[in-house]
Design an enzyme around this catalytic site. Structure first.
Site, PDB file in Angstrom:
ATOM      1  CG  HIS A   9      -1.929   1.063   1.254  1.00 23.13           C
ATOM      2  ND1 HIS A   9      -3.140   0.951   1.918  1.00 23.13           N
ATOM      3  CD2 HIS A   9      -1.938   2.301   0.697  1.00 23.13           C
ATOM      4  CE1 HIS A   9      -3.844   2.062   1.769  1.00 23.13           C
ATOM      5  NE2 HIS A   9      -3.122   2.903   1.038  1.00 23.13           N
ATOM      6  CG  HIS A  11      -1.175   6.185  -2.565  1.00 23.68           C
ATOM      7  ND1 HIS A  11      -2.304   5.978  -3.327  1.00 23.68           N
ATOM      8  CD2 HIS A  11      -1.485   5.751  -1.313  1.00 23.68           C
ATOM      9  CE1 HIS A  11      -3.253   5.455  -2.562  1.00 23.68           C
ATOM     10  NE2 HIS A  11      -2.789   5.297  -1.334  1.00 23.68           N
ATOM     11  CG  HIS A 189      -7.547   3.275  -0.573  1.00 25.53           C
ATOM     12  ND1 HIS A 189      -6.787   2.704  -1.549  1.00 25.53           N
ATOM     13  CD2 HIS A 189      -6.711   4.113   0.109  1.00 25.53           C
ATOM     14  CE1 HIS A 189      -5.549   3.183  -1.463  1.00 25.53           C
ATOM     15  NE2 HIS A 189      -5.481   4.037  -0.465  1.00 25.53           N
ATOM     16  CD  GLU A 192      -7.609   6.548   4.403  1.00 21.73           C
ATOM     17  OE1 GLU A 192      -8.078   6.582   3.251  1.00 21.73           O
ATOM     18  OE2 GLU A 192      -6.516   7.096   4.709  1.00 21.73           O
ATOM     19  CG  ASP A 270      -1.606   5.576   2.733  1.00 22.57           C
ATOM     20  OD1 ASP A 270      -1.838   5.336   1.525  1.00 22.57           O
ATOM     21  OD2 ASP A 270      -2.481   6.016   3.516  1.00 22.57           O
ATOM     22  CG  ASP A 271       0.075   8.927   0.543  1.00 17.43           C
ATOM     23  OD1 ASP A 271       0.184   8.914  -0.691  1.00 17.43           O
ATOM     24  OD2 ASP A 271      -0.959   8.577   1.152  1.00 17.43           O
TER      25      ASP A 271
END
Ligand code: HPA
Ligand code: ZN
Length: 329
Positions: A9, A11, A189, A192, A270-271
């Site tokens: 996961h 991005h 997703h 969340e 994630d980021d």
């Protein structure tokens, strides 16, 4: 040596560190509304998903050429490798680039310049997952899938991201059916910021094989029982959950309860440029703040390879799993 792991996961646009953002801004003659990297970093305070997404999309303005996407991906792969990542399944958001006049081919072939040589350059195998923006229309998602058709040999699956609340999975039924017919793997997703019902819908309507985040399943014991029974992997992102206020503090994160419930959890970043850490930093943080045992950490690493889309390279999966079992903390 860090624990070997897969990252499922991630991005790629969320790996844009302020230093590279400014470098690319200068290279491409794009003005950023921040004085310097320090001022940009100071803007990394979010009160939820949307405030983060506003900045995340604004900064994509610096990504214009194939080389930009290659540099972005190489920077991520080097950092990930240093933190024990052996395999990465990488999301990208083509609509964020198409809307700025950057063609699909520039994005995919640019990323591929890095991904295609990642095993030899970084020791990291990779897969690419194309995400649809759920706050855009279903028609836009279908057009995006159409534009991706010349590049499907580079793309393993499709995902669904961006603002969750008010954009239920069912909106994307048609594009997920089309993606399945093209042989693409499916993730989304869900849970969340959105309710547990979105997780159920992603499974039943979109046919997803893995749920990204899935955190809010814990509000629905029947859903938890189903996720355990069907061995549906969840790609959790603990530091993201803290920064986007999905949890109050890492110490209160439900990860230990989720593992105790028998859920197939993985830990991801994630980021990472925005949320304070890469994959290994997330592992370190849950170890420290949640007191996870070494065997729990090994379970998370094992899960990451079990949940990965390595069906076309079972030798690699087996080698990675053997490394996890042999790892000495
Ligand atoms: N959630 C939803 N959409 C996203 C995220 C996220 O954490 N990061 C990039 N797009
Ligand atoms: Zn995400």
């Amino acid at each position: 040596m860090p624990l070997p792991k897969a990252e499922l996961h991630l991005h790629i646009e969320g790996t844009l560190e302020p230093e590279l953002a400014f470098e690319l801004a200068v290279r491409n003659g794009v003005a950023l509304p921040y004085e310097d990297t320090e001022a940009l970093r100071a803007a990394y305070r979010f009160d939820g998903l949307q405030s983060f997404l506003d900045l995340y999309y604004a900064l994509t303005a610096v990504l214009r050429t194939e080389q930009d996407f290659a540099d972005l991906a190489n920077a991520y792969l080097a950092r990930a490798a240093a933190q024990g990542v052996r395999h990465a399944e990488i999301f990208f958001d083509p609509q964020a680039h198409l809307a700025r006049g950057v063609p699909m081919g520039t994005v995919v072939e640019g990323l591929w310049r890095a991904l295609g040589r990642s095993e030899e350059n970084h020791g990291v195998s990779t897969r690419l997952i194309m995400c649809f923006l759920r706050d855009e229309s279903a028609g836009s998602a279908l057009r995006t899938l159409d534009e991706a058709k010349p590049y499907l040999h580079r793309i393993t699956g499709v995902g669904l991201d961006s603002a969750e609340a008010g954009h239920p999975p069912v909106k994307f039924r048609a594009v997920y059916e089309a993606a399945a017919a093209l042989g693409l793997r499916r993730v989304a997703h869900a849970g969340e910021e959105g309710p547990p019902a979105y997780i159920t819908e992603a499974l039943d309507v979109l046919g997803v094989e893995r749920v990204d985040h899935g955190l809010r399943c814990m509000e629905d014991p029947e859903l938890v029982a189903r996720l355990v029974r069907e061995r549906i992997p969840l790609t959790l992102c603990p530091l993201s959950n803290v920064r986007l206020r999905a949890v109050d503090a890492l110490a209160g994160h439900p990860l230990p309860a989720m593992l105790d419930a028998g859920l197939l959890c993985t830990v991801n970043s994630d980021d990472p440029a925005y949320f304070g850490g890469y994959a290994g930093d997330n592992f370190d943080a849950v170890r420290r703040e949640l007191g996870l045992s070494e065997e729990r950490l090994r379970e998370l690493a094992r899960n990451s390879f079990l949940a990965s889309f390595l069906e076309d390279d079972e030798d690699r999966r087996a080698r990675c799993l053997a490394e996890v079992e042999a790892y000495e903390f």
